[in-house]
Design a protein around this motif. Structure first.
Motif, PDB file in Angstrom:
ATOM      1  N   GLY A   1      -9.318   6.972 -10.795  1.00  5.26           N
ATOM      2  CA  GLY A   1     -10.504   7.243 -11.594  1.00  5.26           C
ATOM      3  C   GLY A   1     -11.619   6.240 -11.403  1.00  5.26           C
ATOM      4  N   GLU A   2     -11.385   5.177 -10.581  1.00  9.40           N
ATOM      5  CA  GLU A   2     -12.410   4.160 -10.379  1.00  9.40           C
ATOM      6  C   GLU A   2     -13.137   4.318  -9.056  1.00  9.40           C
ATOM      7  OE1 GLU A   2     -10.820   0.268 -10.750  1.00  9.40           O
ATOM      8  OE2 GLU A   2     -10.200   0.516 -12.840  1.00  9.40           O
ATOM      9  N   ARG A   3     -12.862   5.393  -8.345  1.00  9.36           N
ATOM     10  CA  ARG A   3     -13.472   5.571  -7.040  1.00  9.36           C
ATOM     11  C   ARG A   3     -14.937   5.953  -7.178  1.00  9.36           C
ATOM     12  NH1 ARG A   3     -13.712  10.116  -3.479  1.00  9.36           N
ATOM     13  NH2 ARG A   3     -14.142   9.438  -1.349  1.00  9.36           N
ATOM     14  N   VAL A   4     -15.798   5.194  -6.468  1.00  9.62           N
ATOM     15  CA  VAL A   4     -17.235   5.438  -6.441  1.00  9.62           C
ATOM     16  C   VAL A   4     -17.642   5.693  -4.993  1.00  9.62           C
ATOM     17  CG1 VAL A   4     -19.520   4.518  -6.937  1.00  9.62           C
ATOM     18  CG2 VAL A   4     -17.592   3.980  -8.461  1.00  9.62           C
ATOM     19  N   GLU A   5     -18.356   6.766  -4.746  1.00 11.25           N
ATOM     20  CA  GLU A   5     -18.762   7.130  -3.393  1.00 11.25           C
ATOM     21  C   GLU A   5     -19.578   6.000  -2.774  1.00 11.25           C
ATOM     22  OE1 GLU A   5     -18.362   9.497  -0.207  1.00 11.25           O
ATOM     23  OE2 GLU A   5     -17.592   9.951  -2.212  1.00 11.25           O
ATOM     24  N   GLY A   6     -19.165   5.591  -1.555  1.00 14.26           N
ATOM     25  CA  GLY A   6     -19.868   4.528  -0.852  1.00 14.26           C
ATOM     26  C   GLY A   6     -19.397   3.137  -1.202  1.00 14.26           C
ATOM     27  N   GLU A   7     -18.462   3.014  -2.139  1.00 14.09           N
ATOM     28  CA  GLU A   7     -17.941   1.707  -2.540  1.00 14.09           C
ATOM     29  C   GLU A   7     -16.493   1.602  -2.112  1.00 14.09           C
ATOM     30  OE1 GLU A   7     -16.947  -0.658  -6.691  1.00 14.09           O
ATOM     31  OE2 GLU A   7     -18.757   0.593  -6.583  1.00 14.09           O
ATOM     32  N   GLY A   8     -16.165   0.580  -1.316  1.00 14.64           N
ATOM     33  CA  GLY A   8     -14.832   0.449  -0.765  1.00 14.64           C
ATOM     34  C   GLY A   8     -13.881  -0.259  -1.703  1.00 14.64           C
ATOM     35  N   GLY A   9     -12.628  -0.407  -1.250  1.00 15.59           N
ATOM     36  CA  GLY A   9     -11.615  -1.091  -2.035  1.00 15.59           C
ATOM     37  C   GLY A   9     -10.224  -0.710  -1.578  1.00 15.59           C
ATOM     38  N   VAL A  10      -9.229  -1.198  -2.322  1.00 16.92           N
ATOM     39  CA  VAL A  10      -7.823  -0.920  -2.031  1.00 16.92           C
ATOM     40  C   VAL A  10      -7.177  -0.296  -3.260  1.00 16.92           C
ATOM     41  CG1 VAL A  10      -5.583  -1.940  -1.466  1.00 16.92           C
ATOM     42  CG2 VAL A  10      -7.653  -2.796  -0.358  1.00 16.92           C
ATOM     43  N   TRP A  11      -6.455   0.792  -3.058  1.00 19.25           N
ATOM     44  CA  TRP A  11      -5.707   1.464  -4.117  1.00 19.25           C
ATOM     45  C   TRP A  11      -4.222   1.294  -3.820  1.00 19.25           C
ATOM     46  CZ3 TRP A  11     -10.469   2.726  -2.720  1.00 19.25           C
ATOM     47  CH2 TRP A  11     -11.385   3.165  -3.699  1.00 19.25           C
ATOM     48  N   VAL A  12      -3.454   0.795  -4.775  1.00 18.14           N
ATOM     49  CA  VAL A  12      -2.008   0.613  -4.628  1.00 18.14           C
ATOM     50  C   VAL A  12      -1.314   1.541  -5.613  1.00 18.14           C
ATOM     51  CG1 VAL A  12      -0.091  -1.010  -4.670  1.00 18.14           C
ATOM     52  CG2 VAL A  12      -2.373  -1.802  -3.997  1.00 18.14           C
ATOM     53  N   GLU A  13      -0.472   2.432  -5.095  1.00 17.75           N
ATOM     54  CA  GLU A  13       0.221   3.401  -5.947  1.00 17.75           C
ATOM     55  C   GLU A  13       1.707   3.387  -5.632  1.00 17.75           C
ATOM     56  OE1 GLU A  13      -1.123   5.077  -8.340  1.00 17.75           O
ATOM     57  OE2 GLU A  13      -3.227   4.566  -7.923  1.00 17.75           O
ATOM     58  N   GLN A  14       2.511   3.634  -6.672  1.00 18.44           N
ATOM     59  CA  GLN A  14       3.954   3.795  -6.491  1.00 18.44           C
ATOM     60  C   GLN A  14       4.231   5.280  -6.285  1.00 18.44           C
ATOM     61  OE1 GLN A  14       6.513   5.156  -8.843  1.00 18.44           O
ATOM     62  NE2 GLN A  14       7.987   4.772  -7.194  1.00 18.44           N
ATOM     63  N   ARG A  15       4.753   5.628  -5.093  1.00 16.74           N
ATOM     64  CA  ARG A  15       4.981   7.037  -4.769  1.00 16.74           C
ATOM     65  C   ARG A  15       5.950   7.131  -3.596  1.00 16.74           C
ATOM     66  NH1 ARG A  15       1.908  11.886  -5.558  1.00 16.74           N
ATOM     67  NH2 ARG A  15       2.247  13.434  -3.926  1.00 16.74           N
ATOM     68  N   ASP A  16       6.888   8.072  -3.674  1.00  8.79           N
ATOM     69  CA  ASP A  16       7.834   8.325  -2.591  1.00  8.79           C
ATOM     70  C   ASP A  16       7.192   9.324  -1.632  1.00  8.79           C
ATOM     71  OD1 ASP A  16       9.917   8.837  -0.898  1.00  8.79           O
ATOM     72  OD2 ASP A  16      11.427   9.096  -2.469  1.00  8.79           O
ATOM     73  N   ILE A  17       6.607   8.811  -0.566  1.00  3.28           N
ATOM     74  CA  ILE A  17       5.860   9.667   0.360  1.00  3.28           C
ATOM     75  C   ILE A  17       6.792  10.590   1.139  1.00  3.28           C
ATOM     76  CG2 ILE A  17       4.339   9.651   2.380  1.00  3.28           C
ATOM     77  CD1 ILE A  17       2.979   8.841  -0.192  1.00  3.28           C
TER      78      ILE A  17
END
Length: 439
Positions: A271-287
């Protein structure tokens, strides 16, 4: 004059002799600054394939698109992508050299020698103690620059009893010292706490080069592990690029998130994603079981520029990778066993949208540069005795009175890291309708 055999020469051990540090500018000063960048790490990118060998056939590929990243960032933006500090780096209005000063709470790499270094968090009242002495953090804060040499205030008691500063280890009474380095992705991969097996510099350099990463790109990674590769991925796509990294183990994902935050990485959440603004998202998920998310909450389907897989069964999530990648996007899978590679390539081939599938193994062979004393053969016709030619020890009497000299030599290191894993690369393309009917 012919060269003597280096095998019979005396080798200088790094652990027995303390290297000579630059003398302080003022008598009694414990600090001497040196230029940053004098110490380098070994990293080699893979050779680029010849263009004419891998051109896509015109009858098979239609509208192959490789979108480039955003315009080059301002000078210094890439280096500031990971400030390695909990708070933001000083503003551009700071005095020259102020940003290179070590501050309270900074993460530093204490470099003793090429194979011995350790990360420390600098804090008031703290200290680090090693074989060269005791180093007080209070002497470093707001005084020492990154890349500087710091000298020990005193030696540990056990060293003092065994000779202390006058022992052989400390170079005949010379004061112990270490280098204090600013962390980098390369240094961090050598000193980080291992929660899982990690990728090292040679493999990381190849992955970043072959995935063609540049600022502004969007990268998906599974799994996060110890975060060694994640740092390099974000540095390559920063400041406007995005890295979405997934780890199935909850505790490891929490620890990785904490480390990224401590290093000053622009960490994001859902929910913090802003178009044109970068960053790193870390999620717990069994891919492997669930695949990459494609619900549009984190990113749009078919919008990823690159995907990296470090999973026990990477072939299980290839269909999910296909949905996430854009046309022209690259995928890389790291696998320690060749059977994993075979299954992954088979599923990629069944998908029918991958081109230039290839697998490689990166082996790095470092060399050691050191000084050795070499016996010189100055008399005409003088040769080694027969027992020396057969592999025995040369007769010392044959070299008696012969000149010798000290030479700088480069020899292969005996400590060579062997097989780490296989890197499998492929590119997603858009096939024409004619080619699809032929398949």
């Amino acid at each position: 004059a012919a060269k003597g055999s280096p095998a019979g020469s005396k080798k200088r051990k790094a652990e027995d002799v303390l290297p000579v540090a630059p003398e302080p500018e003022e008598e009694g000063s414990p600090i001497t600054a040196v230029a940053e960048g004098d110490l380098t790490t070994d990293a080699k990118a893979a050779d680029q394939d010849d263009d004419h060998e891998h051109d896509a056939p015109s009858e098979v590929v239609e509208d192959l698109v490789e979108e480039e990243g955003d315009a080059d960032p301002a000078p210094g933006a890439a280096t500031a992508a990971i400030p390695w500090r909990r708070d933001q780096p000083p503003s551009s209005s700071a005095a020259p050299g102020e940003d290179s000063l070590i501050r309270d709470g900074d993460l530093v790499v204490v470099y003793e020698r090429h194979d011995r270094m350790k990360a420390h968090r600098v804090s008031r009242g703290g200290r680090v103690q090693n074989r060269y002495g005791i180093f007080e953090f209070d002497d470093w804060i707001d005084t020492v620059h990154y890349g500087g040499v710091v000298r020990a205030k005193q030696f540990p008691k056990k060293d003092a009893e065994g000779g202390g500063g006058g022992s052989k280890k400390t170079g005949g009474g010379k004061q112990g010292f270490v280098y204090v380095l600013r962390p980098s992705c390369e240094l961090w991969s050598l000193v980080l706490p291992h929660r899982t097996q990690i990728l090292y510099i040679a493999d990381i350099a190849t992955v970043v080069a072959q995935l063609r990463l540049s600022p502004g790109m969007r990268v998906l990674e599974s799994g996060t592990g110890s975060g060694s590769l994640t740092h390099a991925l974000y540095r390559a796509v920063a400041p406007s690029g995005e890295v979405f990294t997934f780890e199935y183990h909850e505790l490891r994902s929490i620890k990785a998130r904490e480390e990224f935050q401590e290093h000053g990485i622009d960490l994001k959440a859902k929910g913090e994603r802003v178009e044109g603004e970068g960053g790193v998202w870390v999620e717990q998920r069994d891919i492997e079981q669930l695949g990459f998310p494609t619900d549009g909450e984190l990113y749009d389907e078919g919008s990823a520029d690159a995907v990296f897989l470090d999973l026990p069964g990477p072939w299980k999530c290839i269909p999910s990778v296909t949905r996430c990648l854009k046309v022209g996007g690259m995928v890389c899978s790291f696998s320690p066993c060749i059977e994993q590679v075979q299954k992954t390539l088979q599923v990629m081939n069944d998908e029918g949208v991958y081109y230039r599938m290839r697998t490689m193994e990166i082996l790095l062979r470092p060399y050691e540069v050191r000084t050795e004393r070499v016996n010189m053969l100055s008399e005409p016709g003088l040769a080694l005795p027969q027992d020396a030619k057969a592999g025995g020890r040369p007769d010392a009497m044959r070299f008696e009175g012969q000149p010798s000299e000290t030479r700088m030599m480069a020899v292969p290191s005996v400590d060579v890291r062997g097989h780490t894993g296989y890197l499998t690369f492929a590119q997603k393309v858009k096939f024409s309708e004619k080619a699809a009917e032929q398949k």
